[in-house]
Write a protein that holds these residues in place. Sequence first.
Motif, PDB file in Angstrom:
ATOM      1  N   UNK A   1     -19.871  72.367  27.864  1.00 51.04           N
ATOM      2  CA  UNK A   1     -20.639  72.717  26.686  1.00 51.04           C
ATOM      3  C   UNK A   1     -19.738  72.832  25.464  1.00 51.04           C
ATOM      4  N   UNK A   2     -18.560  73.404  25.654  1.00 56.40           N
ATOM      5  CA  UNK A   2     -17.607  73.524  24.559  1.00 56.40           C
ATOM      6  C   UNK A   2     -17.195  72.148  24.055  1.00 56.40           C
ATOM      7  N   UNK A   3     -16.971  71.194  24.964  1.00 54.06           N
ATOM      8  CA  UNK A   3     -16.603  69.836  24.554  1.00 54.06           C
ATOM      9  C   UNK A   3     -17.732  69.204  23.757  1.00 54.06           C
ATOM     10  N   UNK A   4     -18.956  69.364  24.212  1.00 51.47           N
ATOM     11  CA  UNK A   4     -20.091  68.777  23.487  1.00 51.47           C
ATOM     12  C   UNK A   4     -20.202  69.343  22.083  1.00 51.47           C
ATOM     13  N   UNK A   5     -20.090  70.652  21.952  1.00 51.12           N
ATOM     14  CA  UNK A   5     -20.205  71.261  20.629  1.00 51.12           C
ATOM     15  C   UNK A   5     -19.074  70.824  19.715  1.00 51.12           C
TER      16      UNK A   5
ATOM     17  N   UNK B   1      -8.252  61.362  29.511  1.00 52.46           N
ATOM     18  CA  UNK B   1      -8.941  61.699  30.754  1.00 52.46           C
ATOM     19  C   UNK B   1      -8.916  60.501  31.695  1.00 52.46           C
ATOM     20  N   UNK B   2      -8.805  60.814  32.992  1.00 55.25           N
ATOM     21  CA  UNK B   2      -8.952  59.780  34.008  1.00 55.25           C
ATOM     22  C   UNK B   2     -10.428  59.529  34.321  1.00 55.25           C
ATOM     23  N   UNK B   3     -11.288  60.449  33.901  1.00 60.91           N
ATOM     24  CA  UNK B   3     -12.706  60.374  34.249  1.00 60.91           C
ATOM     25  C   UNK B   3     -13.493  59.741  33.103  1.00 60.91           C
TER      26      UNK B   3
ATOM     27  N   UNK C   1      -8.947  65.332  21.145  1.00 62.54           N
ATOM     28  CA  UNK C   1     -10.063  66.150  21.601  1.00 62.54           C
ATOM     29  C   UNK C   1      -9.854  66.447  23.084  1.00 62.54           C
ATOM     30  N   UNK C   2      -9.763  67.722  23.425  1.00 65.22           N
ATOM     31  CA  UNK C   2      -9.556  68.110  24.821  1.00 65.22           C
ATOM     32  C   UNK C   2     -10.822  67.866  25.633  1.00 65.22           C
ATOM     33  N   UNK C   3     -10.640  67.224  26.782  1.00 65.93           N
ATOM     34  CA  UNK C   3     -11.755  67.025  27.703  1.00 65.93           C
ATOM     35  C   UNK C   3     -11.391  67.702  29.014  1.00 65.93           C
ATOM     36  N   UNK C   4     -12.062  68.799  29.347  1.00 66.46           N
ATOM     37  CA  UNK C   4     -11.661  69.582  30.521  1.00 66.46           C
ATOM     38  C   UNK C   4     -12.034  68.907  31.829  1.00 66.46           C
ATOM     39  N   UNK C   5     -11.297  69.256  32.862  1.00 66.44           N
ATOM     40  CA  UNK C   5     -11.698  68.874  34.213  1.00 66.44           C
ATOM     41  C   UNK C   5     -13.003  69.579  34.565  1.00 66.44           C
ATOM     42  N   UNK C   6     -13.724  69.087  35.547  1.00 66.53           N
ATOM     43  CA  UNK C   6     -15.005  69.727  35.889  1.00 66.53           C
ATOM     44  C   UNK C   6     -14.811  71.189  36.262  1.00 66.53           C
TER      45      UNK C   6
ATOM     46  N   UNK D   1      -0.824  74.358  37.017  1.00 64.97           N
ATOM     47  CA  UNK D   1      -1.118  75.576  37.768  1.00 64.97           C
ATOM     48  C   UNK D   1      -2.535  76.063  37.475  1.00 64.97           C
ATOM     49  N   UNK D   2      -2.944  76.039  36.204  1.00 65.64           N
ATOM     50  CA  UNK D   2      -4.287  76.500  35.851  1.00 65.64           C
ATOM     51  C   UNK D   2      -5.346  75.547  36.396  1.00 65.64           C
ATOM     52  N   UNK D   3      -5.022  74.263  36.417  1.00 66.15           N
ATOM     53  CA  UNK D   3      -5.985  73.306  36.972  1.00 66.15           C
ATOM     54  C   UNK D   3      -6.148  73.499  38.474  1.00 66.15           C
ATOM     55  N   UNK D   4      -5.079  73.961  39.138  1.00 66.48           N
ATOM     56  CA  UNK D   4      -5.128  74.161  40.587  1.00 66.48           C
ATOM     57  C   UNK D   4      -5.648  75.540  40.974  1.00 66.48           C
ATOM     58  N   UNK D   5      -5.908  76.402  39.995  1.00 66.18           N
ATOM     59  CA  UNK D   5      -6.366  77.765  40.282  1.00 66.18           C
ATOM     60  C   UNK D   5      -7.705  77.762  41.020  1.00 66.18           C
TER      61      UNK D   5
END
Length: 557
Positions: free
Chosen positions: A6-10, A27-29, A152-157, A336-340
């Motif tokens: 939602x943050x990415x969309x806004x 992004x790879x996705x 523009x940051x695109x987060x992992x799911x 590390x944060x992505x693997x949390x």
Amino acid sequence: MQQPTKSFRNNLALLLRARFPILYVESFEEERVLAEVRAVASDQSLMRTVRPVHVWSGTKGFVAPDGQAQGNTSEPRQALEWLLERDSPGVFIMLDLHPHLGDDRRPADPGFLRRLREVSFAFQSGAVARVLILVSPITRIPDELEKDITLVDFPLPNEEEIRRVLEDMVATNAASGRIRIEVDNVGKERLAKAARGLTLSEATNAFARAMVDDGVLSNDDVYVVLEEKKQTVRKRGILEFVDVNLDLDDVGGLQNLKRWLVKRNNSWLDEATIEYGIPAPKGVLMTGVPGCGKSLTAKAIAAAWELPLLRLDIGRIFAGLVGSSEQNMRAAIRTAEAAAPCVLWLDEVEKGFSGVSGEGGDGGTSSRVFGTFLTWMQEKTSPVFVIATANNVSRLPPEFLRKGRFDEIFFVDLPTRSERRDIWSLHLTKRLKSSKAGGAIAITDALLDRLAGVTEGYAGAEIEQSVVSALFDAFSERRGLTQEDLLRAVHNMVPLSVTQAEQIAAVRGWASKRAVAATATEDRSGYESAVEADRPAPSAEPSPEASMSRGGRVVDF
């Protein structure tokens, strides 16, 4: 708090309405990115004017929303020429353009970069709302375009998205009857949390692998998901994924530390936050005498909590070109944060950050990297449990030790008599379980009591090596292990309590007021009793254990 998607969309909607000319999404996705961009461009609640989305690739050129290819636009130069001719609103996405933007070995074509700048100027100053979005798995922005392109940051799911994928797969396979579903809601939550840091495709593959492995999806399949996450961490190169096959029961003694850790198991689950209002624990700093179980405990807690153990080697951070150390630290934190939820282990941290005082002659690089890490530790909200170990705590800067960085500082001292008994039992049982040498000796209470008595002042690692040395003696003569072999090995070893008595006394003095004893109160009683008469003394001097009080504040958990 806003959900990542939602943050990415806004954020994207704001940039589109503000007419930013060129955006860059790493992004790879790409399918997920395309779906989100299309959702924003067609959402009238976010955009006043609905905009068609055209997608370019090097194989197809630009393709309109109806699937129609747009002329001869497969070459990047031709695609930019086609863009400059557009006079209607639109969102134009170019996939994998990074090879044409140059790198350290091969600079980009100046004419191509000039064309991109012309596109930026035309889109920004034109009366028609147009934007170019570059989507690539690698961020590569030439200096010439630094002011024209916006990242523009695109987060992992997030966990919710991963949970939906898991629920869909469970429903589909349960209906088919080919896979047996034996996972409950807590198990689904743990599986979804374990898959954080993976792309949706990787998460789907991990869940599918768990299902087909034995035809059953159960709570225990979290280990299969962690195997998939291990691949992701290793590919990124900064952190090391450590395999562990032990448990807290494999660590002798340290009951106070163990109880503290056991109470915090599963505290990163929703139950802890929603029903009890507690945050995920930040971490612990373990300091003390070398060879007394600090690193072993770090491995054991990751196994006990069923979380991935990531080891941060500070030496890998300080490598490469100028400025790369700071970038490496940021990349390690992101991984590390992505693997949390996970456990992040820093072994002998005082050596890794030895240059933070400014005396290292590195131009302040160590201080900047250390500052980045400290700020992250203070502000982090992701469930990354940091375990740092240190032998020489006096070399750690004061800001590393203050409250807020770690939940607790534990002092790991030389094992007490009770702890030594447990350590002897652990190592003898493990070594003799499948050994021919075990036939001549029985692990009795009398044997353990005597061995614990003659090894006052010995570290856990020294007791383990005594067992190994005794087994070598038995092996050389192809016979069973005897009590005399063990006593001889102890007699021939000079422990750290003798060779480093002054250093141990100093660190105990520091810990007496600044750290919590990892040893439980019930195990400390009678520690300073006299050495048994039959102890084969390693030196002519009396054991320093008889005169040194133990370090660490006495606090029970």
